[in-house]
Design a protein around this motif. Structure first.
Motif, PDB file in Angstrom:
ATOM      1  N   THR A  46       0.833  -1.201   0.000  1.00 13.44           N
ATOM      2  CA  THR A  46       0.000   0.000   0.000  1.00 13.44           C
ATOM      3  C   THR A  46       0.869   1.253   0.000  1.00 13.44           C
ATOM      4  O   THR A  46       0.607   2.203  -0.750  1.00 13.44           O
ATOM      5  CB  THR A  46      -0.946   0.000   1.218  1.00 13.44           C
ATOM      6  N   SER A  49       2.613   1.543  -3.410  1.00  7.73           N
ATOM      7  CA  SER A  49       1.629   1.920  -4.441  1.00  7.73           C
ATOM      8  C   SER A  49       1.277   3.392  -4.354  1.00  7.73           C
ATOM      9  O   SER A  49       1.188   4.078  -5.375  1.00  7.73           O
ATOM     10  CB  SER A  49       0.355   1.083  -4.290  1.00  7.73           C
ATOM     11  N   HIS A  50       1.078   3.884  -3.135  1.00 10.42           N
ATOM     12  CA  HIS A  50       0.755   5.300  -2.951  1.00 10.42           C
ATOM     13  C   HIS A  50       1.901   6.175  -3.449  1.00 10.42           C
ATOM     14  O   HIS A  50       1.666   7.167  -4.155  1.00 10.42           O
ATOM     15  CB  HIS A  50       0.449   5.592  -1.481  1.00 10.42           C
ATOM     16  N   TRP A  51       3.126   5.848  -3.092  1.00  7.69           N
ATOM     17  CA  TRP A  51       4.282   6.612  -3.552  1.00  7.69           C
ATOM     18  C   TRP A  51       4.377   6.589  -5.066  1.00  7.69           C
ATOM     19  O   TRP A  51       4.691   7.592  -5.699  1.00  7.69           O
ATOM     20  CB  TRP A  51       5.567   6.079  -2.939  1.00  7.69           C
ATOM     21  N   HIS A  52       4.139   5.431  -5.662  1.00  7.25           N
ATOM     22  CA  HIS A  52       4.258   5.310  -7.115  1.00  7.25           C
ATOM     23  C   HIS A  52       3.161   6.106  -7.821  1.00  7.25           C
ATOM     24  O   HIS A  52       3.381   6.635  -8.910  1.00  7.25           O
ATOM     25  CB  HIS A  52       4.231   3.840  -7.548  1.00  7.25           C
ATOM     26  N   GLN A  53       1.978   6.216  -7.214  1.00  3.14           N
ATOM     27  CA  GLN A  53       0.906   7.020  -7.810  1.00  3.14           C
ATOM     28  C   GLN A  53       1.255   8.503  -7.800  1.00  3.14           C
ATOM     29  O   GLN A  53       0.944   9.218  -8.745  1.00  3.14           O
ATOM     30  CB  GLN A  53      -0.408   6.809  -7.057  1.00  3.14           C
ATOM     31  N   THR A  54       1.893   8.954  -6.721  1.00  2.00           N
ATOM     32  CA  THR A  54       2.239  10.377  -6.619  1.00  2.00           C
ATOM     33  C   THR A  54       3.486  10.732  -7.424  1.00  2.00           C
ATOM     34  O   THR A  54       3.649  11.877  -7.812  1.00  2.00           O
ATOM     35  CB  THR A  54       2.439  10.806  -5.152  1.00  2.00           C
ATOM     36  N   PRO A  56       5.122   8.655 -10.436  1.00  2.00           N
ATOM     37  CA  PRO A  56       5.186   7.437 -11.255  1.00  2.00           C
ATOM     38  C   PRO A  56       6.455   7.328 -12.094  1.00  2.00           C
ATOM     39  O   PRO A  56       6.482   7.668 -13.265  1.00  2.00           O
ATOM     40  CB  PRO A  56       3.950   7.537 -12.137  1.00  2.00           C
ATOM     41  N   LEU A  78       4.437  -2.591 -10.148  1.00  2.86           N
ATOM     42  CA  LEU A  78       4.154  -1.173 -10.341  1.00  2.86           C
ATOM     43  C   LEU A  78       5.099  -0.678 -11.418  1.00  2.86           C
ATOM     44  O   LEU A  78       6.268  -1.060 -11.441  1.00  2.86           O
ATOM     45  CB  LEU A  78       4.415  -0.371  -9.064  1.00  2.86           C
TER      46      LEU A  78
END
Length: 102
Positions: A46, A49-54, A56, A78
């Motif tokens: 989680t 994933s959050h870091w990768h969304q912010t 990418p 990811l």
């Protein structure tokens, strides 16, 4: 509690600091934990994933033992095109989506 392995490529330095605090870095950008529970694995994914969304960039691959998955291996990705294990007539293959260029 199965072994979990995470491999990163071209990600921000905070990934390395975070993963190094909860797992053993056995080679550059390769992290393992011999006894990570499903809950800790889920929370770790989680965060990543959050870091990768912010932000990418790069890619992250996590693998772990999963008796219910093809080949007994769970895979989460990811970044790069996602991959999945598929059983084709008893042979395990790695499937990735076709690029739109083809």
């Amino acid at each position: 509690m199965p072994l979990v392995m995470i491999v990163t490529r071209d990600v921000a330095d905070r990934y390395r600091g975070y993963l190094g605090s909860i797992m053993l870095e056995v080679a550059p950008a390769v992290y393992i934990s011999p006894r990570m529970s499903q809950g800790v694995r889920s929370r770790t994914w989680t965060v990543l994933s959050h870091w990768h969304q912010t932000e990418p960039s790069g890619s992250v691959v996590m693998v772990w033992r999963d008796a219910n998955a093809t080949g007994g291996i769970g895979i989460a990705t990811l970044g790069t095109p996602p991959r999945e294990l598929v059983d084709v007539d008893g042979l395990w293959l790695v499937k990735k989506p076709l690029s739109p260029d083809l």
